[in-house]
Enzyme design. Structure first.
Site, PDB file in Angstrom:
ATOM      1  N   LYS A  73       0.817  -1.221   0.000  1.00 16.67           N
ATOM      2  CA  LYS A  73       0.000   0.000   0.000  1.00 16.67           C
ATOM      3  C   LYS A  73       0.850   1.270   0.000  1.00 16.67           C
ATOM      4  O   LYS A  73       0.364   2.324  -0.398  1.00 16.67           O
ATOM      5  CB  LYS A  73      -0.967  -0.018   1.183  1.00 16.67           C
TER       6      LYS A  73
HETATM    7  C1  LIG Z   1      -4.279  -4.714   2.149  1.00 21.60           C
HETATM    8  C2  LIG Z   1      -3.548  -5.966   1.934  1.00 21.60           C
HETATM    9  C3  LIG Z   1      -4.045  -6.977   1.096  1.00 21.60           C
HETATM   10  C4  LIG Z   1      -5.410  -6.894   0.455  1.00 21.60           C
HETATM   11  O1  LIG Z   1      -5.510  -5.890  -0.512  1.00 21.60           O
HETATM   12  P1  LIG Z   1      -6.949  -5.401  -0.976  1.00 21.60           P
HETATM   13  O2  LIG Z   1      -6.655  -4.275  -1.894  1.00 21.60           O
HETATM   14  O3  LIG Z   1      -7.679  -4.946   0.253  1.00 21.60           O
HETATM   15  O4  LIG Z   1      -7.635  -6.534  -1.626  1.00 21.60           O
HETATM   16  C5  LIG Z   1      -3.270  -8.092   0.859  1.00 21.60           C
HETATM   17  N1  LIG Z   1      -2.082  -8.239   1.458  1.00 21.60           N
HETATM   18  C6  LIG Z   1      -1.570  -7.313   2.293  1.00 21.60           C
HETATM   19  C7  LIG Z   1      -0.262  -7.560   2.937  1.00 21.60           C
HETATM   20  C8  LIG Z   1      -2.277  -6.143   2.550  1.00 21.60           C
HETATM   21  O5  LIG Z   1      -1.776  -5.236   3.369  1.00 21.60           O
END
Ligand SMILES: *Cc1c(COP(=O)(O)O)cnc(C)c1O
Length: 472
Positions: free
Chosen positions: A120
């Site tokens: 993210k």
């Molecule tokens: C947020 C996250 C996900 C999931 O991503 P989405 O966009 O909510 O589907 C998967 N793996 C990790 C490590 C995350 O932080």
């Protein structure tokens, strides 16, 4: 090129600019902002993009969704501020999303080289820059509210830490996060960052956000969580980068992607990339034991259920908020139908495509597919990657690898998105491999945060309101 957005639930189809959606997060009617029309690219543009560094690629793709509300020159400056060597240590030759070919045609794309070692970061760093830019040019300030099941929290905090125009209130569940994730957030507490620990689960946090947003006193709070359009639109270039690296000289040939999925944000970005014209064949959702989206794709039934706490905790959800955007397109861009679909889901906890005249396997027909994983298969695949390839993968990535190994087909490269660094989930790595992954220097000893870094509240909206009032 217009780049206008609409709310998925707004029958009037009022058009909103990128910067407005960025500041608002959620639409006033409870819907999500999404492009009214998805921009497309031709083959020549695809070729041109394939030659770019990640920063230029990011700007080229993103600008199609930002439109004229921010100049290209400013977008470039912001991207350069978001993607620095300092924030992304270890990046080589400007490749912020490198792929690793484990076996011929089987790739892992490392999305988690950023400041908090979460995928993210690569979306929220630009988001922080954009917010700062827009607020500064209007002379405004903003209170923001987020909910995190783990990685979003620290990534969002790292993205806005120290930006004077922004105050961030971040809700996290008292149950279910790793000690490392908690420490990463705790470290960032102070000045404009408020960490609030909710005695409950991630869903309680999300419900609090929704409830607060429907109160006029707090309607101005921006959202910095997985549903902000700014975040989703910054992730589309992940797929372009992964595609170009996996396909090499065979530009135009198909590639499959497998995405560890929780709130359906990352894979939705893949959907936009494919709609734009990137030759992705299948978009494959990998879930953990919380297999809500697996059921949507396989059975056409979207059914909420209590989230289980698992060893891939960032995917522990009982519903997938960003899925609403895809529903909007599946229902032919009909906001009334989308609102009805979501109302049905919210009131009864379940809704079927067939109630809306769509075949139950509509998602498979448009080349989504899915599989789920379990604690055991997570461990098995961490071991597989290590024993066969000397690569340590994190538990979320292991869910993608588990599913990818079921779906790989001869002749079509498959890319598993790696969404977190294994160092964040040491316990599970230790259980699988008998040792903990080596920590980079920047993560050594970070558990030393103090307990008062978090304000603890009951999952009650009044408690949250009081805290925000007292700290605004
Ligand atoms: C947020 C996250 C996900 C999931 O991503 P989405 O966009 O909510 O589907 C998967 N793996 C990790 C490590 C995350 O932080």
């Amino acid at each position: 090129m217009s780049a206008e957005l609409v709310s998925t639930r707004d029958g009037e189809e009022a058009k909103v600019k990128y910067t407005e959606a960025l500041l608002a997060g959620l639409a006033p009617d409870g819907g999500l902002f999404t492009p009214y029309e998805i921009p497309t690219i031709d083959r020549q543009t695809l070729y041109r993009l394939s030659k770019m560094t990640y920063i230029d690629l990011f700007v080229a793709v993103k600008s199609l969704f930002v439109g004229r509300t921010i100049t290209i020159a400013d977008q470039k400056l912001m991207a350069e501020a978001a993607f620095t060597q300092d924030k992304f240590p270890g990046v080589i030759d400007g490749n912020f999303m490198p792929v690793n070919e484990l076996e011929p045609g089987f790739f892992i794309q490392d999305l988690s080289r950023g400041p908090t070692a979460a995928f993210k970061d690569a979306a929220l760093q630009p988001l922080g820059q954009e917010l700062n830019h827009v607020l500064n040019s209007n002379g405004n300030s903003l209170r923001m509210l987020g909910a995190t099941s783990g990685d979003t929290g620290s990534a969002a905090e790292a993205a806005v830490k120290g930006l004077a125009a922004i105050k961030l209130f971040m809700l996290s569940p008292a149950e279910g996060m790793s000690e490392f994730q908690r420490a990463q957030m705790g470290m960032l507490s102070g000045d404009n960052i408020h960490n609030i620990s909710v005695l409950g689960r991630f869903d309680d946090c999300q419900d609090l956000v929704k409830e607060l947003k429907s109160d006029p006193e707090f309607a101005d709070l921006g959202a910095v969580n997985s549903i902000n359009w700014g975040r989703i639109s910054s992730q589309i270039s992940y797929y372009f980068s992964g595609y170009f690296q996996a396909i090499g000289e065979k530009l135009g040939d198909p590639v499959d992607f497998v995405v560890p999925t929780g709130n359906f944000g990352n894979i939705l970005a893949g959907y936009f990339a494919r709609e734009m014209g990137l030759p992705i064949r299948k978009l494959i959702v990998a879930t953990n034991e919380n297999n809500v989206m697996d059921d949507v794709i396989q059975k056409g039934v979207y059914m909420s259920r209590e989230a289980k706490i698992t060893s891939s905790p960032s995917m522990d959800i009982s519903k997938s908020s960003n899925f609403e955007r895809l529903v909007y397109y599946l229902l032919g861009g009909d906001p009334m139908a989308t609102a009805k679909y979501m109302r049905s889901f919210d009131s009864r906890g379940t809704v079927s495509f067939s109630d809306f005249g769509l075949p139950g396997d509509i998602m498979k027909q448009i080349d989504f597919d899915s599989g789920s994983s379990s604690h055991q298969s997570r461990l098995d695949n961490i071991r597989w990657a290590y024993n066969k390839h000397r690569t340590v993968i994190d538990p979320h990535t292991a869910d993608a690898v588990a599913v990818a190994r079921r779906f790989r087909t001869q002749g079509v490269p498959i890319v598993c998105m790696s969404t977190a660094h294994p160092v964040k989930f040491e316990d599970t790595i230790k259980e699988a491999l008998g040792f903990v992954p080596i920590r980079e220097e920047r993560f050594e000893g970070i558990e030393g945060y103090t307990e008062d870094a978090f304000t603890v509240i009951q999952p009650e909206v009044e408690a949250l309101k009081n805290y925000i009032r007292a700290n605004s």
